[in-house]
Structures are given as structure tokens and as C-alpha cells.
Design a protein around this motif. Sequence first.
Motif, PDB file in Angstrom:
ATOM      1  N   ALA A  88       2.876  -1.166   4.878  1.00 31.11           N
ATOM      2  CA  ALA A  88       4.023  -0.278   4.657  1.00 31.11           C
ATOM      3  C   ALA A  88       3.551   1.090   4.172  1.00 31.11           C
ATOM      4  O   ALA A  88       4.032   2.133   4.633  1.00 31.11           O
ATOM      5  N   VAL A 216       8.742  -1.108   0.952  1.00 29.64           N
ATOM      6  CA  VAL A 216       8.847  -0.024   1.939  1.00 29.64           C
ATOM      7  C   VAL A 216       9.405   1.247   1.302  1.00 29.64           C
ATOM      8  O   VAL A 216       8.818   2.334   1.467  1.00 29.64           O
ATOM      9  N   SER A 219       6.767   2.731  -0.930  1.00 30.82           N
ATOM     10  CA  SER A 219       5.707   3.331  -0.114  1.00 30.82           C
ATOM     11  C   SER A 219       6.155   4.666   0.448  1.00 30.82           C
ATOM     12  O   SER A 219       5.381   5.635   0.497  1.00 30.82           O
ATOM     13  N   LEU A 258       9.783   1.004  11.639  1.00 39.60           N
ATOM     14  CA  LEU A 258      10.856   0.545  10.764  1.00 39.60           C
ATOM     15  C   LEU A 258      12.167   0.572  11.538  1.00 39.60           C
ATOM     16  O   LEU A 258      12.446   1.543  12.264  1.00 39.60           O
TER      17      LEU A 258
END
Length: 714
Positions: A88, A216, A219, A258
Motif C-alpha cells: 500500500a 491504505v 500510506s 485501488l
Amino acid sequence: MRKTDGLFKLIGLCLLAGVLVAGILFPVVGAAGVASNQASETVEQTSTDLADIPPPLVTTVTDSAGKPIATLYDQYRIPVAADQINDATKWALVSVEDKRFYEHHGVDWQGTLRAAVSNGAGGDTQGASTLTQQYVKNYLINVVYRGDKTGQEKAQEQSLARKLKEARIAINLESKLSKQQILAGYLNIVEFSRQIYGIGAAAHAYFNTTPEQLTVPQSALLAGLVNNPAVNDPWKHPDKATTRRNLVLDRMVDNKKLAKADAERFKATPLGVVADAPAKPAANCTGAGPENGFFCQYVEDYLLKAGFTKDDLYTGGYTIKTTLDEKANHEAKVSAETQVSKTQKNVANTLSLVRPGKTRHEVVALAANRDYGNDANAGQTTYALPSGVYNTGGAGSSYKIFTTAAVLDKGIAGIYSNIPVGDSYTSHVFTGGGSHCPPTGPPLNSRWYCVGNAGHYGATNTLQGALATSPNTAFVALEDQLGSTAPGIDMAIKLGMRSTMASDTGGQPVDPKDPKSVPQSKVYAPTANNPGYGAFTLGFSPTNGLELANVAATLLSGGSWCPATPLAGVTDRNGKAVPVKEAACEQVVPEGLANTMVVGMSKDDQAGGTSAAAAAAVGWNRPILGKTGTTQNNGSATFVGGTPQMAGAAMVFRPEGGSGGLCFRAVGNVTTCGTGNMFGGKTPAQTWFGAMTNIMADQPIADLPPEDPKYTGH
């Protein structure tokens, strides 16, 4: 060697190799020939030492058991390997900074040519730097030119020359390292604001997690920061940080890393950073806390004197294992603070403890009633009160130790010899007047120094008895027999008062450029026309408490002086032992003399001795050497004591100076005052015995060494 350390070394080598292949890209930009000379100059100016400059790492200070107590750093960085960074984070960074990262070979030629054309046409120099190029730039800024503002400016100047050099190095990096290594290298070097560098430190500081565990949206937030960490700081600018994080999420969607629905869901979540500020450790000894900070400070000071630079200490990634015994230090702190409140204005109470030995004198504890820290209103200070020359009032009669040792050494008297005491004494050796001359006045002599006692001691006593009861007259008379202060000063230096005697009369280091800045060892020493200051034996000069403790350790070690070391060992970032230059141990007095001094000082805690009440209050039952000291006007006081297992010195004094005395009103309530009533047998002795009773509770009772007949006077 750790994987990350090997990676950093390889990166440095690649940077150096990249600089050396200076001509590789020039044909590509032949139309912009003017840039060629500029690029060549830049390459030539680049240091050939690039490969030898590792990234700054955190130095860790531990106690004697290896438990970390503090971190020292300029850049908070926790290196991690490529496989410790989750996908991620990698894809968030690639999506927002360099979408074609896995396709190019270090340089995005389209962007580079666009920048060249724009520059050649007189327009602004454009970016289009790849992650590999950004890595090069960040390595130069954060590592090679760290602390060099001019170098940092050159490493990021908007010029085609700089772009060419950067591209050259990037191409070479791509030929030496894998994409994963480059990505990990970048993520270990880049800044995330507030002295936080690298993804390992950022994950911990922002989210109290590791790079492997980042979510995510976490990140995405961190990937968004590298572009402009100050502007997007989530604590100062949460709105901007949110906007930037959401942009990264959108870029991840565009890059097909994503799902859009997931991105929209993540956008609706809060930033989730730790409350108030990054969760990073203190960058200096304040991180050791109110109890251990003084010890950490001594470690730093000790290593600086041993040849380390502060920059090296704060960037080298060392592990410094110390001799700190946290239990002993805690007991020392509790006792010091019990006797004097931490917030008491201009009153410091310290205790320094050293373990005797013939080959090492390990510092075990350095404590004060004050807390170590930056909040003065809360009773905090960062002055090294237990280990520096901060007691400018002096140690008082504790300095009689040096006169006594010199007298034994010269054979003038032994510890069982009867010596004159009396209520007053007039010296014909020293000058200085004095307020205790006989009623008939001073003798008609060019030299006279009058001294008296605080109480009545009788006409004579043994030298051992005089050490326990401490009449001033007896020791000035002994100093007379020595003929000058030289033997006492020499003995003080031998036994351990080295930085004390090397400091000036204000307790400051001597300034070699100032002719008026002279060490105490010379100020109080005899000259051609003066035998010195007779009051030296009464201890009126600025004193280092740790050195006073080490004097006791030297006597308890059979006369073997060793530096008061706080070090158990130092290792570098790769776990390799680092040698530290420390002074060698010395046999400074004969063992028989040292042992006899210990016996001579063994009655202070017994009936009639100046510390007897403090010893009795805690039920003390161990043999010790001991000596109290009180200065003129009761402005400071000390107690030096030790068992064969542990030596120490306690001092109460005015850390901010000023005239007047110290008043003992009750336990925990010592104040500055005009006419004092403080004595070494009060607060200092109570501090020493209060701590040592608990510290030594599980230790066997050890006998003192036997005296040597040569020094007894029998």
C-alpha cells in the motif's frame, strides 16, 4: 551488517560512480550546449567522499542492563528493508510521485526533454523528476549536505546543470539496484517533517505502528507528505493534509491500484494521526527523564571529552551501554528530593555514587533533588549538577582528606598520632588575617593567619579523632607542618579532583586566551613569595561532586585512581565495538597509605562523629569511611562516604550562587538565608545514608582494609 546498512553503502557507491560518468547524457541535450559546461562544473565540484557518507541514525543510550533510557539524534530515522514496507505504501508513493517508475530506467526522458526545451527557450525549468532522481536529490540534501545550506541549495537549484547531474546518477543507480531497493532507499531517506526521516520513523511517529502495518489511508497520507511535509503537516494543517491524502487516493485509483469505491470510503475517514504531536522520542538527554537525565548528560559530556563530536554522537547510530544502575539511581533521587524539595529556589542537593575497583571506577548513580528537564518553574534544570563544577561554595572540611593524606605521605603524623587542637590557632606560615586571633591580637610577624573552631574540642586528639570531629585548627596546624599548600593540592589532584583543580575559581573551564583565567591548582598554590592559601584545607573552592565521590573510590581501591566512567561499552550502527579513549588507571598513592586513610576516616558515623546522628537515624551498621564538610557561613555542605562496594558524595549548595547561608528547617525544607545553620552532618549525610541504606540492603557487610603500620604513628 544489517540489510539496510548494506543498502545505504551500495547507494553511496552508486552515487559516486554516477558522478564519475559525467558525459553520458550530454548528446541528448546537444541543442542546449550552454548547459554542458555548467553540468561539468557541477560534477567536478561534487565530493568524491559521497560513498563514505552514511545516513544519520539514532544513537541509543541504555542502562547497565541494556534497557534504553534515551535517544540522541539529529534526524529521527528507523531504517527498514524493502520487505518491511507494505505494498500500500509503495503504490501510494509511486502513484503520486512517479507513475511510470517501473517502466523507466531512472529518467523520464519526456519530462527531461520538456525541461530542457523550456529552459533553452528562456522559460522556467520544469520538474518531471523520477523517484530515482528524487532519491538522489534527497540523499544529497538529507545526508551528504546535511547542515550545509549552500550544498543543499545547489542540490535542489532549478537549473538544467543540476538536472543533468541528477539524471546521470539516477541512471547509474538503476543499473546497480533493483526497483524495490531504490524504492526502499528513497523511503528510508526522505523527510516527513519535524526531524522525522524515513518511513520507519514516520509510521511510528504518525500512527504508532510499523511500515508493514500501515493502512491504505495512512500510506496515502505519508506518501502525500514527501512533496511538501511542512505545508501538509497534519497537526498544523489538517485540511491541507486531508486534501493531499485524498489526492493520493485518487492517483492510486487512476493507477489501478485501488478501487474507486474504496478510495471514496477512505476519503471519509479521519486522518487518524496520534494526538497533539508526533509520537517520537526526545532528541537529547531530556528523553532520559527527570531521574536518569543527569546520568545521560554525563555520558554525553564524557564521550565529547573522549574525542567524539556532538554531530557524530547524534548521527552515528551508536548503542551506548552505560554503567547506570537504575535502582541505585532511583534511591539516590528519592533521598536527595526527600531532603530538599525539587522546587526550592537556589538550593541543589546532589548525590553521586561510584563503584570502587583497581581497574575501573564505574559511575552507578547521578541524582539531584532537581528534576532533569527544561521547565525551571517545575524545578527542572539541564545543568550537570551532580557531575560538574557547580558547587561554587565549596566542599568545606571534606578537603581535610587531602591535608591528611599529604601528612601521612610525608611521615609528619600517623592516624593514631596525638595532634594539637585547641579553640584557635595562629599560623606563622600563611597569611590572610582571620577572625579568630587571640585577644592580644596577631603576633608581630609578617605572616599570620588566624583560625578558630565552631565548638570546643579540647587541647589534643588523635588524627583519626580529628577527622571524625573536624576541628579547623588541627588541620591548619598540619598544613603549617607541610610548609605550603602544594602537598595538599597535589594530593587532591592525585586522588581525583582533576577537573575541579583545572577549573577557575568560579567553577568555569579555564580560558587560555584570558590571562586572568587561572586554574584553582595555580591560584591556591605557593609562589616565590607566598606559601599559598592556608584556607585550602577548609575547602572553600568550587567543587565537582562526582570527583569527590571518586576520591572515596580511589581510597577504597587501595590508592588506585581510575576515571569515573559511565561506559560499559559502545557499538556502532553495525554492532561493531567502538574503542573509547579513556584515561588509564594510576596507582596514585601507596596501597598502605590509602588503606590507612580509610581506617583513619572510619569513625565519622560513630559516637562523637559529625555524621553519627544521620547514621543512627537509619540504623546504619556497616563499616564506612566518611568525612563531612561545611563552608563559611554555612553556605554549602558535603558528606563523602563509602563502603568497599560503593563510594559516594552528597552536596547541598546554591547552584545560582549568591552570598549567605543555607538554613535547615526540617526534612525537605532547606532554604537560602542570611545566617545559616547547615552542616555536612545534616542534609548531605542524611541524603547519603538515606540512599545507601536501601541500595546496600541486599549486599553483604564488608570489612574495611587493615591499616599499614607505616602510617599509623605507633
